[in-house]
Scaffold this active site. Structure first.
Site, short mmCIF file in Angstrom:
data_model
loop_
_atom_site.label_atom_id
_atom_site.label_comp_id
_atom_site.label_asym_id
_atom_site.label_seq_id
_atom_site.Cartn_x
_atom_site.Cartn_y
_atom_site.Cartn_z
N ARG A 324 54.49 32.59 -34.39
CA ARG A 324 55.22 34.00 -34.39
C ARG A 324 55.21 34.82 -32.95
O ARG A 324 56.14 35.15 -32.32
CB ARG A 324 54.75 35.09 -35.52
CG ARG A 324 55.63 35.94 -35.58
CD ARG A 324 55.15 37.14 -36.69
NE ARG A 324 55.87 36.56 -38.04
CZ ARG A 324 57.27 36.89 -38.60
NH1 ARG A 324 57.79 37.44 -37.59
NH2 ARG A 324 57.47 36.34 -39.62
N GLU A 726 55.80 45.83 -40.86
CA GLU A 726 55.23 45.30 -39.56
C GLU A 726 55.97 45.83 -38.41
O GLU A 726 55.29 46.22 -37.41
CB GLU A 726 54.90 43.97 -39.50
CG GLU A 726 54.08 43.30 -40.48
CD GLU A 726 54.17 41.88 -40.67
OE1 GLU A 726 55.00 41.23 -41.10
OE2 GLU A 726 53.08 41.10 -40.09
N1 MTE Z 1 50.87 50.05 -45.21
C1 MTE Z 1 49.66 50.34 -45.57
N2 MTE Z 1 49.68 51.67 -46.17
N3 MTE Z 1 48.55 49.54 -46.00
C2 MTE Z 1 48.74 48.40 -45.29
O1 MTE Z 1 47.67 47.39 -45.63
N4 MTE Z 1 50.05 46.35 -44.21
C3 MTE Z 1 50.90 46.04 -43.51
C4 MTE Z 1 52.25 46.94 -43.90
N5 MTE Z 1 52.07 48.17 -44.30
C5 MTE Z 1 49.90 47.71 -44.77
C6 MTE Z 1 50.97 48.62 -44.76
C7 MTE Z 1 51.43 44.57 -43.48
S1 MTE Z 1 50.30 43.84 -42.45
C8 MTE Z 1 52.28 44.14 -44.08
S2 MTE Z 1 52.78 42.53 -44.01
C9 MTE Z 1 53.33 44.95 -44.88
O2 MTE Z 1 52.82 46.19 -45.17
C10 MTE Z 1 53.05 44.10 -46.50
O3 MTE Z 1 53.91 44.83 -47.34
P1 MTE Z 1 55.61 44.74 -47.62
O4 MTE Z 1 55.86 43.48 -47.33
O5 MTE Z 1 55.45 45.16 -49.13
O6 MTE Z 1 56.04 45.77 -46.66
N1 HPA Z 2 53.33 36.44 -41.61
C1 HPA Z 2 52.25 36.56 -42.51
N2 HPA Z 2 51.71 35.47 -43.07
C2 HPA Z 2 52.53 34.40 -42.68
C3 HPA Z 2 53.24 34.03 -41.98
C4 HPA Z 2 53.86 35.19 -41.37
O1 HPA Z 2 54.93 35.12 -40.47
N3 HPA Z 2 53.54 32.96 -41.66
C5 HPA Z 2 52.52 32.26 -42.51
N4 HPA Z 2 51.70 33.15 -43.13
MO1 MOS Z 3 51.01 41.22 -42.77
S1 MOS Z 3 49.92 40.64 -41.14
O1 MOS Z 3 51.82 39.81 -42.67
O2 MOS Z 3 49.75 40.98 -43.93
#
Ligand code: MTE
Ligand code: HPA
Ligand code: MOS
Length: 775
Positions: A324, A726
């Site tokens: 990534r 993210e």
């Molecule tokens: N928001 C909160 N409040 N707590 C979390 O742990 N994790 C983040 C983001 N926002 C997180 C957060 C991460 S690393 C990811 S990948 C996404 O939420 C995952 O949730 P989603 O795919 O449902 O947005």
């Molecule tokens: N994000 C989070 N987890 C993962 C990914 C990614 O892009 N690819 C494989 N595991």
């Molecule tokens: Mo988020 S770093 O893809 O859990």
């Protein structure tokens, strides 16, 4: 004039999505009534585990004397590697991650044994009493050392397009340099925890704070030598995960499960904060070397970058993270001739892992640093150089990895933010302020974001859901995603309520459970709501179609005219309460529950050439930050931040704005105050909030303006929304570059400040000294 509210208008305007709804657990959160893993009532006879940790970075275990541990008060059992019934591994991809050290330790904090006692405190006290004799081995601690020693957890990867070397040699202007960007501790408020409960036969229930229940199921089954069907993993919610519970919850789940299987009792393993920080991996720090050629206007004509991450002692997710990083080096910029090398340095430190952005931030910050230098070298506003290099809409629109960008909105998004943030006026004001302020210097920066949405491992882009409509008309939803505070359950609930035309109160979501939806992916890569929302929609639609057919059968009319809204079903000029139709449908033996499934279409990726179409779409954003830096102390303050984020047609603007605000402040912490520091013996010394400084409310800017950009996903995503989890973590690049701009003012903007991240006060003073020495 009065318009009558016709049924057509009512049907067209009724919606469950696109509206700002509170988080489905908001009330429970503020009342302290939301159940986290540690709040689940403990069963009679529950035991508590703690881990005995290595105090050496790299050593052979010459001998292990655990008698004092066994005889400590309250201790029931002590387990080492030979007590693991199945495989001693909890690695997610490559199986190089021992649960318990086997003859060798590879970092300070590596678990060597499990103590099981009658209380949490007794287990922790006993764990300190292990006597370990180590034969020390040489340790590699930094990515630079790993690079020099060619010590890698995986073969290095590269992405090449055009002839970057030839283009670089021909380029009229060049920048060359190095950059170091530190890692980051996830600092979820709820630490790692697992509670394993033996069930009938060999079966086991594991309550676990995890983003990846299916992976926990697999790891526990392997560790115990069981089948997946023996192991049920459940998670109602996490108090934050941020990537730190994607793979790294496995050690805790496996250890609790081993102890539960061996003792035959329920066992809880809750890490205290210091142990959590000592044991688990973090965001990868990156070391970069770059050579970039550009023309007289500042257009990049050649880019070569070599990045090495600190992977830690094992692979964990370092490979996909590096991939990534490679795929985000371009950020919003077209790079014609490019050469990107990435390596995962094997170091004797915690095994680094996912953290919000998953290498994306580490890839993109390098090109932003380079563009910042080009602008300074040419005496131009960095915004102008950024804009000049932006991807085009119909040409200059192919990424280095081959994906053609069809949804580029960065031009209009940045133009809007430039206006609303009064960027140009404030640039002039900052210059005027600095001209008459010798000690306090202000800085301003606008930075853009483009973030590819999808797991970069194609097969992970799938999800399942289960929707039950009960005879009373209430609805229960289960899906494969996990709730970590980000609001996935609220969004999925909205999607299902919308499909069935119900108020949100009629729909409830239950804990994620491997016995309900199988073979789930981690809730990660910001795809949780995209994937699980679609899967739940698929399930709800099947039920709706059956109900519509039944309605027409009993009430007449056309199937295509049946409408579900306002808790009613409308057909053939009649309106029936949802629950009445459901009751009649049940008596007529219509199936009122359904599964649902979704797999993101059109994704492909060739890991060898690093080419393909890895992302479903891109999310965009930009932010402007203004800081003031005290050049005598290195202290600074963020005065104002404006952020504009493209959530497409947002499913829930309130939640999305909250995600942008949270990600902004979390990313700011990464780039400024959060410093991980290992002593020369390889011990992480910053393992508690006393020494590791996360942002506090007082670090948030008083003037913080977050808005969503009006847009609609060109891809057929769930209600044309875009992911939000993210990408906004990259928005506070603007804070880092505003600090660099303020430092640069010390030298009249003629010298590129050599500023590494995090820009702590010490680092800021170091950069100021370097600028003064060169000016
Ligand atoms: N928001 C909160 N409040 N707590 C979390 O742990 N994790 C983040 C983001 N926002 C997180 C957060 C991460 S690393 C990811 S990948 C996404 O939420 C995952 O949730 P989603 O795919 O449902 O947005
Ligand atoms: N994000 C989070 N987890 C993962 C990914 C990614 O892009 N690819 C494989 N595991
Ligand atoms: Mo988020 S770093 O893809 O859990």
């Amino acid at each position: 004039m009065n318009h009558p509210v016709t049924p057509e208008l009512k049907a067209a305007t009724w919606t469950g999505v696109g509206v700002p709804r509170p988080h489905e657990s908001a009330e429970l959160h503020v009342l302290g009534q939301a159940t986290y893993t540690d709040d689940i009532p403990e069963l009679h006879g529950t035991l508590h585990a703690a881990l005995g940790l290595s105090s050496k970075a790299h050593a052979r275990l010459a001998s292990l004397d655990l008698d004092a541990v066994r005889s400590a008060p309250g201790v029931v059992a002590v387990y080492t590697v030979s007590d693991i019934p199945g495989t001693n591994d909890c690695g997610p991809i490559i199986h190089d991650d021992p649960i318990l050290a086997d003859g060798i330790v590879q970092y300070v904090g590596q678990p060597i044994f499990i103590v099981v006692a009658d209380s949490h405190t007794n287990a922790r006290r006993a764990a300190k009493r292990g006597v370990v004799n180590y034969e020390e081995l040489p340790a590699i601690l930094t990515p630079q050392q790993a690079k020099a020693a060619k010590s890698y957890v995986l073969p290095p990867m590269q992405l090449l397009r055009g002839d970057a070397q030839a283009a670089f040699e021909k380029a009229p202007h060049k920048v060359k340099g190095q950059l170091y960007v530190g890692g980051q501790e996830q600092f979820y408020l709820e630490g790692q925890i697992a509670y394993a409960i033996p069930k009938e036969g060999k079966a086991l229930l594991v309550q676990c704070s995890t983003q990846h229940p299916s992976e926990m199921q697999h790891v526990v089954a392997h560790a115990l030598g069981l089948h997946s069907h023996h192991v049920q993993v459940e998670c109602r919610r996490m108090g934050g995960g941020f990537g730190g519970k994607e793979s790294q919850s496995a050690l805790w789940a496996a250890s609790a499960a081993i102890a539960a299987a061996r003792t035959g009792k329920p066992v809880k393993l809750r890490a205290d904060r210091d142990d959590d920080m000592m044991v688990t991996g973090k965001r990868h720090c990156f070391y970069y070397e770059y050579e970039v050629g550009y023309d007289a206007e500042g257009r990049i004509v050649a880019a070569k970058v070599d990045m090495t991450s600190r992977a830690g002692f094992s692979a964990d997710l370092s490979g996909p993270v590096a991939t990534r990083a490679v795929c985000h080096f371009d950020n919003t910029y077209y790079l014609s001739d490019v050469e990107i090398h990435a390596a995962c340095g094997k170091t004797n430190t915690q095994s680094n892992t996912a953290f919000r952005g998953f290498g994306g931030p580490q890839g993109a910050i390098a090109i932003e640093y380079i563009i910042d230098e080009i602008a300074r070298n040419l005496g131009r506003d960095p915004l102008d150089i950024r804009r000049l290099n932006f991807y085009g809409k119909i040409e200059r629109n192919q990424t280095p990895y081959g994906q053609v960008i069809v949804d580029n909105v960065i031009h209009e998004l940045v133009a809007e933010l430039e206006q609303t943030s009064e960027y140009r006026e404030r640039r002039a004001a900052v210059a005027a302020y600095n001209a008459s302020s010798p000690v306090l210097k202000r800085g301003l920066a606008l930075t853009p974001v483009k973030f590819g949405i999808a797991f970069n491992v194609t097969h992970l882009n799938q999800a399942g859901a289960l929707v039950h409509v009960y005879v009373d008309g209430s609805v229960l939803v289960n899906h494969g995603g996990t709730e970590m505070g980000q609001g996935i359950n609220t969004k999925v609930l909205q999607v299902v309520a919308h499909e069935l035309g119900l108020d949100l109160e009629r729909v409830r979501i239950t804990a994620t459970d491997t016995s309900k939806v199988a073979n789930t992916s981690a809730t990660a890569a910001s795809t949780g709501a995209d994937l699980n929302g679609k899967a739940a929609q698929d399930a709800a639609r099947q039920i709706r179609e059956r109900l519509a057919e039944f309605a027409v059968r009993t009430l007449g009319g056309e199937i295509s005219d049946v409408r579900f809204y306002g808790n009613e079903v409308h057909v053939n000029g009649q309106s029936v309460p949802f629950e009445s139709l459901v009751q009649k449908a049940y008596l007529a033996r219509v199936q009122l529950w359904s599964d649902g499934y979704y797999a993101t279409p059109n994704l492909h990726w060739d890991p060898k050439t690093m080419n393909g179409h890895p992302f479903s779409y891109y999310a965009y954003g930009a932010a402007v930050s203004e800081v003031v830096v005290d050049t005598l102390t290195g202290e600074w303050k963020l005065l104002r931040a404006d952020a504009l984020y493209d959530a497409g047609q947002s499913l829930n603007p309130a939640i999305d704005i909250g995600q942008v605000e949270g990600a902004f402040i979390q990313g700011m912490g990464w780039l400024t105050t959060e410093q991980l520091w290992w002593n020369p013996a390889g011990k992480l010394m910053t393992h508690a909030p006393s020494t590791y400084k996360i942002p506090a409310i007082s670090d948030c800017p008083e003037d913080f303006r977050v808005r969503l950009f009006q847009n609609r996903n060109v891809e057929d995503s769930i209600h044309r929304s875009k992911a939000v989890g993210e990408p906004p973590l990259l928005l506070p690049f603007s804070v880092f570059f505003a600090i660099r701009d303020a430092i640069s003012a010390v030298g009249g903007h003629r010298v590129n400040p050599p500023l590494n991240a995090p820009a702590t006060s010490e680092e800021i003073l170091r950069a100021i000294a370097a600028v003064e020495a060169a000016a």
